[in-house]
Each structure stands twice: as structure tokens, then as C-alpha cells.
Enzyme design. Structure first.
Site: not given
Lengths: 394, 430
Positions: A109, A145-147
Site C-alpha cells: 500500500h 494506493t488510495e487511487l
């Protein structure tokens, strides 16, 4: 007919234990195992297990008409394997159902797609191996990760053989166009992008239990009514959210589980709605046009950029310190040291150092195990210094 | 001589350098055969826990004990963050034999809250009010009062008992970043100004402070004696440093406040790291500038080389002195400065601000204006890169330090007290 594309993000970081200055050189236990195990077990109990059970029943009840997608970070997979194997098993059951798509991401991530392309490829390979081993899947869709997305990220994802990338339907990107259509990434050979409809997603993810919200209380018929009233030509709507929304961010007694159950049944019965997964969408729908990314865009905070992780000097200093150790960690030939370093690349560590105030500050604080962003920063910098010495790096 | 000593900090209630100085001078006076009556704030603990021959202790201000609060106390720069001290996270489980009972850091913070808490003004008033009644049965020839908290009591006694007063200045509000005189009535600077101009004699902790009193409070320099502090006791550790693979350490110890000039040190650190990239800077202490300093180091791109250790136990601090190559006193205005002497004991070479008193007793120590980042950096680099030079500085400073004893200081103080008595005929009207 509009397809509902559900995507749930499952992630847990390895949080760093208090690591004061005098621990440098004398301790190597960086991770707060007690806290991490506690959180993993609690979330498995309150969210993953009951919600997976509910979704599996929905798949069975609808004979596979209900479909959704997940991305489970590698750190979350490892934590569940260690501390909540029954929850990991329930994800495998969903994968085996044939109605649930599991996407790929970086195994830690991390922000490697921005910081270190070599590390990005390594973490994607690692994540593919974890997905194969624990869930028996070979992913074709990707979410970073987190778009966090821009043309550079899309090119890397494309080169690794994926078919589609999930991204935020940010206003600054769309300029009034709808998020409910398949776009291509400008500057990356129109690599397909499925965008999140942040309005409808946040109605569930953030606002569901907000009693000050004019839509409160949100009932499934109302929500599905909104979906059904979308113009016919909209091929899909992306509802992306943290999976911990169910039972953790929104407690069970808010009615979130019942809402989802009813919402799914109503949609299955509706002649204007159905469900699809990202790979199904990209294989079915045409790209309407290309989007130009001025900078990396994420789904976090009001800004929808990378300022949640790299917004202040402490975050940038820590980010730099983390990735500076990459070459030494990979060259060390010590799998433990490499693994330890990789767990520092998890984006949560710099997220905790955010000094944003007002509404987003509350969100950062909600997730952070530290008293203050400065404590989070010092803690990580001290632990990194210890790791740096063990690696013999500059 | 029978000496009445009015003190505010006294071991074990110590928040800073004042307690050590008051203790050192007072016991040295008793050792020289003077009869001493020592008044310190009543804090509920028995005052004679550590009886000392020749010293009679009288607690003052017991009428209501210490309790918060007076808004005027917010003016006080000693005032401590009312939040519980920021714990240096959980103590490392295997830290060796640190006395677990209480770290000196947290005991200092606790003392500081008690001595300079929210209720400082009211506490000072109680202390002063009780001075006259509680001392009715005691006889003395001269009054020796330490810092502005005790000045009001000293002046009351001077009037009530017709005894001369010698006021001893360890630190002024101006050092701590307060406004220059004249401040509003009731402000700390007004208390200092009125007291010092009334006193029969003034002692200053350094020539630096004497000059400041002359400049800011218009004192006649002939009325001010300089009484330097002595060096803290303890054994000398070896000064040579085995080459640390993690790089040489530059140490700062002090409150993270504007007065201590940590920001200047961090700015200089960025320059030092250009030529000595393996140097490490360790900042020990807490204070209201903490977050600003952490962010500044990160913004200068030296976050990886600057470590904030927070408040630490005295054992950890002593270890840091023994490990550091260089100790920097970067204060903007430091009446004396005890930490360089402690650092010397550990074997670290001092680099001193040019605005401090301790440089008068360590003439061999390199000096730089704190705001001159290039100059300060050059002094640090010179010591980091030339071990022979560094050892030379430590050796010379250590021999200078050996001459600093409380007995020596007490001799000067004694002369000042005598002068107070001899001038009192003129200054105290019958």
C-alpha cells in the site's frame, strides 16, 4: 441499464511502535504488534467476517447477479493470515464464488508508483504472488494506493499487463463531465480508467450516519432511487469505499449492514440497475474520451491530490528518508531487512504526519495511533535511522 | 554574619539552574561559618528533609499552599505547558539501570509546574505576606534574595526589619524574551526594576547580566557584584571519542524556547551538514518551540540528521554528554549557562553563544553570535573535523572549569553582603 461497480478497499498498515531517540541502535522491534493484532482482530470481527458473510449470501441469493470487487493490500493479507485466518478464508470464499473480482495493488500500500518505479514493479509482483497464494486469483484490474493516479502511474500499470485502472472522479479532472463513463488516460495510450462517483460513494462511506446531513437517515429505496434516476446512457456508476465502512467507520447499529443488504436486493430486482466488476466494464464498454491529468489525483481529502501524504515538510522529509534506503535494502540480500524496509513504504506512515486542520484533520486523526503529527514523524525518523544503520546505508 | 536567604527553587524542588545556584551558594555560606535562615516556598513537603549544618529552614506561603491561578502568571516564560508533559513515548523496555522511580526530566517538569504554575502571582504574594510574620522570631544582619519572585518579600523585610538587602539576579525577564524596562506596574520587569534600584547591593550571575542590568534598568555598575556559578559536581569522563560509525554528535540541551535559540542551531546544522554530512544533531528538551523546530529541520532537508529526544532522564542526558563531540549553547541571551559545564564533564567541546555569561569563565571555548549561521557552523565544523583541536579545547576549558567552586563564589558573595551592610546606613533611612 446502469451497472453498479462496487469496489471495496481493504487495508491495514503495520503501525510503528513508540521509538524514542535512545532506542536507536538498541532496539529493532519497530512494529506495534500488540496494537496491530488488536486492530486486525477487531476489524475482522466487526467488519470483514460479517460483511463477507453477507456479501456471499447476496451472491448466492442472486445466483451470481450481485457482483463487486475488492483490493486487499498485502499488509492486510499478511495480518489476517497471522491474526484472523478465518477472515482471510472468508475473502477466499468470495473469490471462489466467481462473482467477486480481486484487483491488484502494491503489496505494501505504498507510494512507490510515484517514488521508485523499480520498487513499484517489485511490490506488484509480490502482491500478485500473495493474491495467488491466499485468494487463488490472478488479477487483471489495478488500483493504485488510495487511487493515486496520473499518466506515469497508468503507464507503469499498463506495462505490467493490467487491463484497467481505478481512479477518483475528481472535479478538477472532469470539469463538469460525468464520472459515470469509461475514460482513457491521456499520455498513456488511452489506458482505461474507471472513475469513482464521489458523491454517491461518500453518501454511503462518510455521510451515512451523519445526523446533520439532509439525506439522513439514508434508506436503501431512496439511494436506489437516485441510482435508477441516472440518465439511461450512463453505462456504470463507481461506488468505491473503504471496506471498513461496514461495521467499523459506520458501526453496526447505524444500520449500515441492513442498508447494504436491502440495497443489493432492490438493485437485483430493478430493471434499470445491475452489477459489474471493473474488468467486465472495460471489456464491455467503449472509451468515451481521454482525460488529462495535471498532477497525481487521489481520493483523499478535499484536495484530491497527494497532499494527504506529501503535503508538509515532515511528510516529504520522511518520504525521502524512506525511499533513500530502497537501494540498500534491495541490495542487502537479507530478506528480513528488505521486508522491514518495505513495510515502512506503507503510505499510512506519512499520512499520520499530516498537519491539515479542519475536516480532513479529523479524518487523519481518526486513523492515527499517535498524539500528534510531529510525534508520528519523530517516531518513524528514529526507527528509520536505526534501520539505516543496520543496512549500512548513507 | 547572620544571613537571611530568600529562595524560590531549592532542591529537591528544582526546575532549572536557579535551584542549583541557590543551593550551592547557601550551603557554601554556611560552610564559611555564617548562620543562615533559608526561606523557600512551602509546598506541603517537610522543609527539613535534608538538614544542613548552619541552615535553619522556614517555609513561607503556607497559608493556602500552592493552588492555581492568576492571569498575570501567563506573562511568565517559565510557565509550563499545563498539559501533562509529553512523555518521550513509552520508556524503552531495556534501558539500562535508569532509576525507574522518576526521571529527572519529569521531576523537573513537575517542579516547574509547581514553582512557576498558573498561580505564580498569588504564590509570590503569599510568600511575601508571610515573610514578615514567619520571621518575627529570627534575627539576621542581611537579606540575600534570589531572583524576582523573592524581591517583594525582601523589600518588605527591609522596611519592616530595617535590614540591608542584597538582590541576586540569576536571570531577568529580558533574557527570557520579555519586554525591556519599563514594563507596566506589576509586570515582572517592573518588579525587577523597582527591586534592583532599591536594593543595597546587587549580585549578578555574570558580567553579561551586570551589563544588561546597567543597560536595561539603569543600575550604577559600581553597585553590582559579579558572582559566577560553580561547576556542577561529578567525575570527568574521557574526552577522546572512538570513531562512531553513525557519525559524530552535536548536542543541544535546554528548553525549546525562543531564548535558547534552537532555531539558530538548526540553521547552522544545515550548513555543517554540507561539509560534514555524517554529523548528527541531537536536541534534548521540550518547550513551546518544539513543533516549529521539528518542522524547520524537515523544511531545511536535514530531518534525517536532526533528532529530537524530548525531555530525558538525567542518566540519558549524561550519556549524551559523554557521547557528543560538540555541545552548542545557542541562546539569544543566557545570564550564565550551566549546560556547557555539564557537557565538559562528559567530554564534549562547547561552542558558546556570544550572549552568555558562561563564556566569562570558559575563555578558551569557541564563541559565535547565535544568529550567524555561517560563523556558528564554522566553529562546529572546526571541532568535528579536527579531533586534536577538539581535545585541546576540552582540556583547556576543563582546567578553567576546575577553578569554579561554590566556595570561591561564596567568598565574592560574602564581600557583596558586607558591602550591602556598609551602604545600608546611607540607603535605609532611619
Amino acid at each position: 441499464m446502469t451497472s453498479i461497480v462496487y469496489y471495496f478497499q481493504v487495508h491495514q498498515p503495520y503501525r510503528v511502535k513508540p521509538f524514542p531517540y535512545d532506542a536507536i541502535g538498541s532496539r529493532t522491534d519497530y512494529w506495534d504488534d500488540w496494537l496491530n493484532e488488536d486492530v486486525a482482530k477487531r476489524v475482522a470481527e466487526k467488519c470483514y467476517l460479517p460483511m463477507n458473510r453477507q456479501l456471499l449470501r447476496a451472491v448466492e441469493r442472486s445466483s451470481g447477479a450481485f457482483r463487486c470487487s475488492f483490493s486487499v493490500s498485502g499488509t492486510a493479507i499478511r495480518q489476517l493470515a497471522d491474526w484472523a485466518p478465518e477472515a482471510l478464508k472468508s475473502f477466499r470464499d468470495l473469490a471462489d464464488s466467481g462473482s467477486v473480482e480481486f484487483m491488484c495493488e502494491t503489496s505494501r500500500h505504498s507510494l512507490a508508483a510515484l517514488a521508485d518505479p523499480e520498487e513499484f514493479r517489485a511490490q506488484v509482483a509480490e502482491q500478485r504472488a500473495l493474491l495467488k497464494e491466499h485468494l487463488g486469483v490472478e488479477p487483471t484490474a489495478f488500483r493504485n494506493t488510495e487511487l493515486i493516479t496520473d499518466a506515469t502511474v497508468a503507464r507503469q500499470v499498463k506495462d505490467l499487463g493490467f487491463e484497467v485502472l481505478l481512479a477518483e472522479g475528481a472535479d478538477q479532472l472532469l470539469h463538469g463531465r460525468t464520472a459515470q463513463a469509461l475514460y482513457g488516460m491521456g499520455g498513456a495510450d488511452s489506458f482505461p480508467l474507471i472513475l469513482r462517483d464521489f458523491q454517491l460513494s461518500d453518501d454511503i462511506g462518510f455521510r451515512f450516519s451523519n445526523q446533520g446531513w439532509e439525506g439522513y437517515p439514508l434508506l436503501a429505496p431512496t439511494f436506489n432511487g437516485w441510482l435508477e434516476s441516472l440518465p439511461d446512457e450512463r453505462p456504470f456508476v463507481g461506488l468505491f469505499m473503504d471496506y471498513e465502512t461496514f461495521g467499523e467507520h459506520q458501526a453496526r447499529d447505524t444500520g449500515i449492514f441492513d442498508f447494504m443488504d436491502t440495497m443489493v436486493d432492490l438493485a437485483v430486482a430493478s430493471d434499470k440497475l445491475d452489477f459489474a466488476t471493473p474488468t467486465e466494464i472495460v471489456r464491455r464498454d467503449p472509451i468515451v474520451e481521454d482525460l488529462d491529468y495535471p498532477r497525481p489525483i487521489s481520493w483523499a481529502d478535499e484536495e484530491r491530490d497527494v497532499s494527504a501524504w506529501l503535503g508538509n515538510h515532515m511528510q516529504r522529509a520522511a518520504h525521502e528518508a524512506i525511499y533513500k534506503l530502497g537501494p540498500a535494502a534491495r541490495a542487502s540480500g537479507d530478506p528480513d531487512l528488505l521486508n522491514t524496509w518495505r513495510d515502512f513504504t506503507t503510505s499510512d506512515h506519512v499520512y499520520y504526519m499530516s498537519t491539515k486542520c479542519e475536516t480532513d484533520g479529523d479524518v487523519h486523526e481518526y486513523f492515527s495511533p499517535y498524539d500528534s503529527p510531529h510525534d508520528a514523524y519523530l517516531n518513524v525518523m528514529n526507527a528509520l535511522e536505526d534501520l539505516r544503520r543496520r543496512l549500512g546505508a548513507d | 554574619m547572620k544571613v537571611l536567604v530568600l529562595g524560590w527553587e531549592y532542591p529537591p524542588a528544582v526546575a532549572g539552574g536557579l535551584g542549583a545556584a541557590c543551593h550551592g551558594l547557601t550551603t557554601a555560606l554556611a560552610d564559611r561559618g555564617h548562620e543562615v535562615v533559608l526561606c523557600t516556598p512551602a509546598d506541603g513537603t517537610p522543609s527539613d528533609t535534608e538538614p544542613y549544618p548552619g541552615i535553619v529552614r522556614v517555609p513561607l506561603g503556607s497559608d493556602a499552599g500552592f493552588s492555581p491561578f492568576h492571569p498575570g502568571a501567563l506573562l511568565d516564560p517559565y510557565a509550563v505547558d499545563p498539559a501533562p508533559e509529553r512523555a518521550p513515548a513509552a520508556p524503552a523496555p531495556e534501558t539500562e539501570a535508569d532509576p525507574p522511580a522518576e526521571s529527572s526530566a519529569s521531576s523537573h517538569a513537575r517542579s516547574a509546574r509547581k514553582l512557576y504554575g498558573a498561580d505564580l502571582s498569588a504564590a509570590i504574594q503569599r510568600y511575601s505576606r508571610e515573610a514578615v510574620t514567619a520571621l518575627a522570631g529570627h534575627d539576621f544582619d542581611v537579606i540575600h534574595a534570589h531572583d524576582w519572585m523573592t524581591f517583594p518579600a525582601a523589600l518588605r523585610l527591609r522596611f519592616a526589619r530595617r535590614r540591608p538587602v542584597c538582590l541576586h539576579v540569576h536571570s531577568t525577564v529580558i533574557d527570557r524574551g520579555g519586554r525591556s524596562a519599563p514594563g507596566p506596574v506589576g509586570s515582572i520587569s517592573a518588579v525587577e526594576r523597582a527591586g534592583l534600584r532599591t536594593a543595597d547591593r546587587v549580585c549578578a550571575v555574570s558580567g553579561y547580566t551586570r551589563d544588561l542590568l546597567v543597560r536595561e534598568y539603569r543600575l550604577d555598575p559600581g553597585r553590582v557584584s559579579v558572582v559566577h556559578n560553580a561547576a556542577p559536581e561529578g567525575v570527568m569522563s574521557p574526552a577522546d571519542r572512538p570513531r562512531d560509525p553513525a557519525g559524530p554528535t552535536v548536542l543541544f540541551v535546554g528548553r525549546l524556547t525562543r531564548q535558547k535559540g534552537v532555531g539558530f542551531l538548526i540553521r547552522a546544522a544545515a550548513r555543517v551538514l554540507e561539509s560534514s554530512p555524517d554529523a548528527r544533531f541531537v536536541v534534548m528538551g521540550e518547550g513551546e518551540d518544539r513543533t516549529r523546530m521539528i518542522e524547520m529541520a524537515a523544511a531545511l532537508g536535514i530531518g534525517r540528521r536532526v533528532f529530537f529526544a524530548g525531555g530525558v532522564s538525567s542518566a540519558l542526558r549524561d550519556r549524551a554528554y559523554r557521547e557528543a563531540s560538540v555541545f552548542v549553547l545557542s541562546s539569544v541571551s543566557e545570564p550564565f549557562g550551566l549546560t556547557p559545564l555539564e557537557a565538559l564533564r562528559g567530554g564534549a567541546a562547547p561552542v558558546l553563544s556570544d550572549a552568555c555569561g558562561v563564556r566569562e569563565v570558559l575563555p578558551s571555548a569557541p564563541v559565535s553570535p547565535p544568529w550567524d549561521a555561517a560563523g556558528l557552523a564554522a566553529q562546529i565544523v572546526a571541532l568535528l573535523t579536527d579531533e586534536e583541536q577538539r581535545l585541546g579545547v576540552v582540556a583547556k576549558c576543563r582546567s578553567e572549569l576546575e577553578r569554579l567552586t561554590w566556595a570561591e563564589s561564596a567568598q565574592t558573595l560574602e564581600a557583596a553582603l558586607e558591602q550591602a551592610r556598609s551602604t545600608s546606613g546611607r540607603r535605609i533611612s532611619g
